[in-house]
Design an enzyme around this catalytic site. Structure first.
Site, mmCIF file in Angstrom:
data_model
loop_
_atom_site.group_PDB
_atom_site.id
_atom_site.type_symbol
_atom_site.label_atom_id
_atom_site.label_comp_id
_atom_site.label_asym_id
_atom_site.label_seq_id
_atom_site.Cartn_x
_atom_site.Cartn_y
_atom_site.Cartn_z
ATOM 1 N N SER A 22 54.825 -44.950 -17.621
ATOM 2 C CA SER A 22 53.444 -45.207 -18.039
ATOM 3 C C SER A 22 52.718 -46.034 -16.988
ATOM 4 O O SER A 22 51.561 -45.760 -16.661
ATOM 5 C CB SER A 22 53.405 -45.975 -19.364
ATOM 6 O OG SER A 22 53.946 -45.188 -20.391
ATOM 7 N N GLU A 72 47.336 -40.192 -24.795
ATOM 8 C CA GLU A 72 46.919 -39.061 -23.950
ATOM 9 C C GLU A 72 46.655 -37.815 -24.785
ATOM 10 O O GLU A 72 46.970 -36.700 -24.390
ATOM 11 C CB GLU A 72 47.997 -38.755 -22.903
ATOM 12 C CG GLU A 72 48.203 -39.894 -21.940
ATOM 13 C CD GLU A 72 47.423 -39.705 -20.659
ATOM 14 O OE1 GLU A 72 46.891 -38.616 -20.451
ATOM 15 O OE2 GLU A 72 47.341 -40.668 -19.898
ATOM 16 N N HIS A 115 49.664 -35.384 -30.584
ATOM 17 C CA HIS A 115 50.277 -34.057 -30.715
ATOM 18 C C HIS A 115 49.310 -33.094 -31.411
ATOM 19 O O HIS A 115 49.084 -31.971 -30.957
ATOM 20 C CB HIS A 115 51.566 -34.203 -31.530
ATOM 21 C CG HIS A 115 52.303 -32.926 -31.723
ATOM 22 N ND1 HIS A 115 53.126 -32.399 -30.756
ATOM 23 C CD2 HIS A 115 52.335 -32.059 -32.761
ATOM 24 C CE1 HIS A 115 53.645 -31.256 -31.195
ATOM 25 N NE2 HIS A 115 53.186 -31.026 -32.409
HETATM 26 C C1 LIG Z 1 51.381 -47.747 -26.068
HETATM 27 C C2 LIG Z 1 50.042 -47.143 -25.947
HETATM 28 C C3 LIG Z 1 49.374 -47.169 -24.725
HETATM 29 C C4 LIG Z 1 48.084 -46.642 -24.601
HETATM 30 N N1 LIG Z 1 47.432 -46.722 -23.393
HETATM 31 C C5 LIG Z 1 46.111 -46.352 -23.318
HETATM 32 C C6 LIG Z 1 45.367 -46.554 -22.111
HETATM 33 O O1 LIG Z 1 45.923 -47.001 -21.107
HETATM 34 N N2 LIG Z 1 44.051 -46.241 -22.102
HETATM 35 C C7 LIG Z 1 43.425 -45.733 -23.199
HETATM 36 O O2 LIG Z 1 42.218 -45.483 -23.113
HETATM 37 N N3 LIG Z 1 44.102 -45.503 -24.350
HETATM 38 C C8 LIG Z 1 45.433 -45.814 -24.440
HETATM 39 N N4 LIG Z 1 46.118 -45.621 -25.623
HETATM 40 C C9 LIG Z 1 45.396 -45.135 -26.781
HETATM 41 C C10 LIG Z 1 45.705 -43.708 -27.181
HETATM 42 O O3 LIG Z 1 45.184 -42.809 -26.252
HETATM 43 C C11 LIG Z 1 45.190 -43.478 -28.593
HETATM 44 O O4 LIG Z 1 46.044 -44.211 -29.446
HETATM 45 C C12 LIG Z 1 45.158 -42.029 -28.991
HETATM 46 O O5 LIG Z 1 44.119 -41.366 -28.322
HETATM 47 C C13 LIG Z 1 44.980 -41.834 -30.501
HETATM 48 O O6 LIG Z 1 43.947 -42.584 -30.984
HETATM 49 P P1 LIG Z 1 44.141 -43.531 -32.293
HETATM 50 O O7 LIG Z 1 45.328 -44.366 -32.052
HETATM 51 O O8 LIG Z 1 42.858 -44.198 -32.525
HETATM 52 O O9 LIG Z 1 44.495 -42.533 -33.437
HETATM 53 P P2 LIG Z 1 43.446 -41.649 -34.362
HETATM 54 O O10 LIG Z 1 42.505 -40.972 -33.458
HETATM 55 O O11 LIG Z 1 42.910 -42.526 -35.405
HETATM 56 O O12 LIG Z 1 44.439 -40.619 -34.972
HETATM 57 C C14 LIG Z 1 45.279 -40.913 -36.103
HETATM 58 C C15 LIG Z 1 45.874 -39.614 -36.623
HETATM 59 O O13 LIG Z 1 44.828 -38.743 -37.021
HETATM 60 C C16 LIG Z 1 44.947 -37.491 -36.400
HETATM 61 N N5 LIG Z 1 43.634 -36.907 -36.151
HETATM 62 C C17 LIG Z 1 42.551 -37.484 -35.549
HETATM 63 N N6 LIG Z 1 41.526 -36.621 -35.504
HETATM 64 C C18 LIG Z 1 41.955 -35.456 -36.070
HETATM 65 C C19 LIG Z 1 41.368 -34.173 -36.311
HETATM 66 N N7 LIG Z 1 40.108 -33.895 -35.909
HETATM 67 N N8 LIG Z 1 42.083 -33.240 -36.925
HETATM 68 C C20 LIG Z 1 43.367 -33.500 -37.288
HETATM 69 N N9 LIG Z 1 43.990 -34.662 -37.082
HETATM 70 C C21 LIG Z 1 43.278 -35.658 -36.474
HETATM 71 C C22 LIG Z 1 45.683 -37.780 -35.112
HETATM 72 O O14 LIG Z 1 46.337 -36.617 -34.594
HETATM 73 C C23 LIG Z 1 46.650 -38.841 -35.568
HETATM 74 O O15 LIG Z 1 47.768 -38.242 -36.159
HETATM 75 C C24 LIG Z 1 47.449 -46.080 -25.730
HETATM 76 C C25 LIG Z 1 48.144 -46.014 -26.949
HETATM 77 C C26 LIG Z 1 49.418 -46.521 -27.061
HETATM 78 C C27 LIG Z 1 50.133 -46.457 -28.349
#
Ligand SMILES: Cc1cc2nc3c(=O)[nH]c(=O)nc-3n(C[C@H](O)[C@H](O)[C@H](O)COP(=O)(O)OP(=O)(O)OC[C@H]3O[C@@H](n4cnc5c(N)ncnc54)[C@H](O)[C@@H]3O)c2cc1C
Lengths: 388, 252
Positions: free
Chosen positions: A95, A367, A370
Site C-alpha cells: 500500500s 480502491e 468489490h
Molecule cells: C486501510 C484503508 C486505507 C485507505 N486509503 C485511502 C487513501 O489513501 N486515499 C483515499 O482517498 N481513500 C482511502 N481509503 C478509503 C477507501 O477508498 C474507501 O473506504 C472506499 O472507497 C469505500 O468507501 P466507504 O468506506 O465510505 O464505504 P461506503 O462507500 O460507505 O460503502 C459501504 C458499503 O456499501 C456498498 N455500496 C456503496 N454504494 C453502493 C451502491 N451504489 N450499490 C451497491 N452497494 C454500494 C459498498 O460496496 C460497501 O459494501 C482507504 C480505506 C482503508 C480501509
C-alpha cells in the site's frame, strides 16, 4: 527460515523477459531478507516500517514504472511483479508503494507542471519525500463525486476546507494530493505539510493494515499557493485515472498475499500430523490446497495479460476492475482457507495467514469496493448504470 | 584499473538437490540457479573497488551453459560493465578444474587485467582449485581466502584467514584473489541497474575444452542424519543431558 519460492504451476515464467524475472527475484530476496524478519512485529505494534523506505527507494521501487525524473522506467509487467512481491510480505508495504507511486507520483507525472515534476518526482523516487492521496471523506467513500472539500480562490493561491478520511501515509507525508472542488469542478492540489490548517490524525484500532499509516486530514482555511494546483487535473475522471493506475498494482499485489498464504498452508499441512498422517494426506485438505492453487494460477494469468495490454496502451479501466475484483476476492478466500488449515496456529501472529487475511479486508474495500467494481463491470456489459 | 571476476552458475544453495537417474548428474527439474555465493562476493568487491577509484572496468567471465547469461546479467545489473560467456553445453561435472581454468585464462589473457577475483570455491562442486590454477596460467601471484582487500596505486593489501589468525599480505598488481565471506556484502541489483544492464554487452564465445582427466564415477546423497535420542524427561534428565553434551557431543 525456509526460502520462499513462489508458485509457477503454468510455467508463466517463460512468458516473462529476463529482466522482468530479475526484477521479481530481486524484490523477492529483498522481501525475504528485509521485510519478513520484522513485519510481524510492526503489525503487532501497529507501526509502519519507516526503516524500509530508504531501502525501497535505493532499489528503485518507488514510481518504478514512470520514465525519467530518477524513476526506473520499468514496463508495467515488471511493476506488477514488484507489487506482487511486496504484498507477499505485507499489504501495508505494498500500500505504501502503491500510494507513493500510483496515487501521488503518477498524478504529478500525468497532471503536473514541469516545475512540479522536477520538484517532487526525484525526491519521491529517492524516498526523501513521502506522499498521500486524499480523495475519500467521512461521508463520501464509494461516491467521491459528492465530496464536500472546497477550494476557493484567494490572493496568490487557494484556500482549502474539508476533511479527508482513511488516507494512507497521511500522518507521515510531506505532501498530499488533495482533491477538492473549485467552482464545482474537482481539481487536484499538492498540499505540503507545514502551512497552517493542514492537520493529520492517525486512525487507531485497525485490525487490518496495521503496518500502514491510515489517517485523516483536516483542512482548516488551509492556504496553498497558485503553484499547488495540478494544472492538468479536471473533474472526477482525474482521481479515477490515478485509482486505475494504483488498482492495477493491487490486482498483482493480491496474488502475492495469496501466494504467501498458500505457501504457508501447503508447508504446514505436510508437517502437521493428525490421525497418524500429515493432514495434507486427507482429501478435504487436498481439495482446499488445489482450490487455492487453481485460483492463484488464474489470477496470475489475468494479471500477466492485463500487464501486456497496459504496456501496449490497450487496457480499459473495466479490465483493471475485473482483475482487482477477482484477485482480491480470491486472495481473501485463500487467506481464510489457509487460516483454517493452520487450525489454532492460524489465529496467532506466529504465522502470516491471519495477518494477510485481516489486511485483505481493507484491500477488498479500498480502491473501489468489490461491489462497486461489480457495478462498474455490470454497467460496461449491459450499458445500464445501476449505481448512479 | 581493469578487474576481471570469474563467476559460476550453480544451483541455488537453498535448493534440495536430487540426483538424476544416471547417478552422475543432478536432476535439473525444479532447480533454480544463482551466481555462486563466493563469486557474488567477488563481484561486489570488484564493483566497490571501481566505485572507490572512480574509474576502471569490471568484466565478468563465466564458463557455462547458454542459460548462464541470466547470472551474468545479474552481475551487470549489480554494476559490472560487460560480460563474457564461454559457452559450454555439457555438465560441469565433466570438466576438471584445470580445463576450466585453462579456458578462463585464454579468455582473460588478452584483457590484461590488473586484478582477477573469484570465489574461493564454487557452491556446487567445492573443488576450490580454479583461482589457484588461473593464477599459475596467468603467471600472477595468488592470494586465497581473502576476507579484506585494499588497493592503493599498484599495491594490494589483503587479509587472509588462516587457522586461528589473520595474515596481512602485501602484493603488487596484477594478482589473483579468491574471495572468502566477509570480503564484501553483495548488494541487491537496483531496478535502474537492471534496466541499464539491458544495454550492456554479453559477448558469447565458443570454446574448445580439453576432455576431463578426472572421471566422475558416482554422486550419492549425504548419509541420512542418525535419529535423535531422548535422554529422559523433566529435570531428572538434566544430568544425563549434560553428560551427553560433554562426553558424546563434546560441545560443553
Ligand atoms: C486501510 C484503508 C486505507 C485507505 N486509503 C485511502 C487513501 O489513501 N486515499 C483515499 O482517498 N481513500 C482511502 N481509503 C478509503 C477507501 O477508498 C474507501 O473506504 C472506499 O472507497 C469505500 O468507501 P466507504 O468506506 O465510505 O464505504 P461506503 O462507500 O460507505 O460503502 C459501504 C458499503 O456499501 C456498498 N455500496 C456503496 N454504494 C453502493 C451502491 N451504489 N450499490 C451497491 N452497494 C454500494 C459498498 O460496496 C460497501 O459494501 C482507504 C480505506 C482503508 C480501509
Amino acid at each position: 527460515m525456509r526460502k520462499y519460492r513462489g508458485v509457477d504451476y503454468y510455467a508463466l515464467d517463460e512468458l516473462l523477459s529476463e529482466d522482468e524475472r530479475l526484477v521479481r527475484d530481486t524484490v523477492r530476496d529483498f522481501v525475504d531478507e528485509r521485510v519478513m524478519p520484522s513485519i510481524g512485529m510492526h503489525f503487532r505494534n501497529a507501526t509502519f516500517p519507516n526503516e524500509l523506505v530508504g531501502e525501497m527507494a535505493k532499489l528503485g521501487l518507488l514510481g518504478a514504472n514512470l520514465n525519467g525524473y530518477e524513476c526506473a522506467g520499468l514496463n508495467n509487467v515488471a511493476y506488477g511483479l514488484i507489487m506482487q512481491e511486496l504484498e507477499r510480505g505485507d499489504s501495508g508495504i505494498r500500500s505504501f508503494a502503491s500510494v507513493q507511486g500510483g496515487l501521488v507520483m503518477y498524478p504529478i507525472y500525468e497532471f503536473g507542471s514541469e516545475e512540479q515534476k522536477k520538484k517532487w518526482l526525484p525526491a519521491m523516487a529517492r524516498g526523501e519525500a513521502i506522499g498521500s492521496f486524499g480523495l475519500t471523506e467521512p461521508d463520501f467513500g464509494s461516491n467521491p463525486g459528492g465530496m464536500i472539500t472546497r477550494a476557493t480562490k484567494a490572493k496568490g493561491g487557494y484556500v482549502l476546507n474539508g476533511t479527508k478520511r482513511w488516507i494512507t501515509n497521511a500522518s507521515m507525508c510531506h505532501v498530499a494530493v488533495v482533491w477538492a472542488k473549485l467552482d464545482d469542478v474537482i481539481r487536484g492540489f499538492l498540499v505540503e505539510r507545514g502551512p497552517k490548517g493542514f492537520i493529520t490524525n492517525e486512525i487507531k484500532g485497525k485490525y487490518s493494515l496495521r503496518a500502514s499509516d491510515t489517517s485523516e486530514i483536516i483542512l482548516e482555511d488551509c492556504f496553498v499557493p497558485e503553484s499547488a494546483l495540478l494544472p492538468g487535473s479536471k473533474g472526477l475522471s482525474s482521481p479515477l485515472k490515478c485509482l486505475s493506475a494504483a488498482r492495477y498494482g493491487i490486482a498483482w499485489g493480491a496474488i502475492g498475499a495469496a501466494l504467501a498464504c498458500y505457501d504457508e498452508a501447503l508447508d504446514y499441512s505436510k508437517s502437521r500430523v493428525q490421525f497418524d498422517r500429515p493432514i495434507a494426506g486427507f482429501q478435504l485438505v487436498q481439495a482446499k490446497l488445489v482450490g487455492m492453487l487453481t485460483e492463484i494460477t488464474k489470477g496470475q494469468l489475468l494479471c500477466l495479460r492485463l500487464g501486456r495490454l497496459k504496456d501496449a496502451g490497450k487496457v480499459t479501466p473495466q479490465q483493471v476492475s475485473l482483475a482487482k475484483r477477482n484477485n482480491v476476492h480470491e486472495a481473501l478466500k485463500i487467506a481464510r482457507v489457509a487460516r483454517d488449515i493452520l487450525g489454532a496456529n492460524g489465529v496467532t501472529d506466529e504465522y502470516q495467514c491471519g495477518r494477510h487475511m485481516c489486511n485483505l479486508e481493507s484491500v477488498y474495500t479500498y480502491e473501489g469496493t468489490h461491489d462497486i467494481h461489480t457495478l462498474v463491470l455490470g454497467a460496461d456489459i449491459t450499458g445500464i448504470d445501476a449505481f448512479r | 584499473m581493469k578487474i576481471v571476476v570469474c563467476i559460476k552458475r550453480v544451483p541455488d544453495t537453498a535448493t534440495r538437490i536430487r540426483i538424476a537417474p544416471d547417478g552422475k548428474s543432478i536432476d535439473p527439474s525444479g532447480v533454480e540457479y544463482v551466481v555462486s555465493p563466493y563469486d557474488e562476493i567477488a563481484v561486489e568487491k570488484a564493483i566497490q573497488l571501481k566505485e572507490q577509484l572512480g574509474a576502471g572496468e569490471v568484466i565478468v567471465v563465466s564458463l557455462g551453459p547458454a542459460e548462464a547469461s541470466k547470472e551474468l546479467r545479474t552481475c551487470l545489473a549489480m554494476g559490472a560493465d560487460r560480460a563474457i560467456l564461454l559457452k559450454y553445453a555439457g555438465s560441469s561435472f565433466d570438466l576438471d578444474p584445470l580445463s576450466v581454468a585453462e579456458a578462463l585464462a585464454d579468455a582473460i589473457r588478452p584483457i590484461q587485467p590488473d586484478l582477477v577475483l573469484t570465489g574461493w570455491k564454487a557452491a556446487d562442486d567445492d573443488h576450490a582449485q580454479v583461482g589457484q590454477a588461473l593464477a599459475v596460467l596467468l603467471d600472477m601471484p595468488c592470494l586465497t581466502f581473502v576476507a579484506k582487500l585494499d588497493v592503493a596505486g599498484r599495491t594490494a593489501t589483503v587479509h587472509r584467514e588462516v587457522e586461528g589468525a589473520v595474515e596481512e599480505v602485501e602484493a603488487s598488481l596484477p594478482i589473483v584473489v579468491t574471495a572468502q565471506r566477509g570480503l564484501a556484502e553483495p548488494r541487491y541489483a537496483s531496478l535502474k541497474g537492471i534496466m541499464a544492464a539491458k544495454k550492456k554487452s554479453i559477448e558469447e564465445k565458443e570454446i574448445a575444452t580439453r576432455p576431463s582427466r578426472l572421471e566422475l564415477r558416482k554422486l550419492a546423497p549425504p548419509p541420512a542424519r542418525p535419529p535423535g535420542r531422548i535422554v529422559g524427561q523433566g529435570k531428572d534428565a538434566v544430568p544425563a543431558l549434560v553428560d551427553a553434551l560433554m562426553n558424546e557431543a563434546k560441545v560443553l
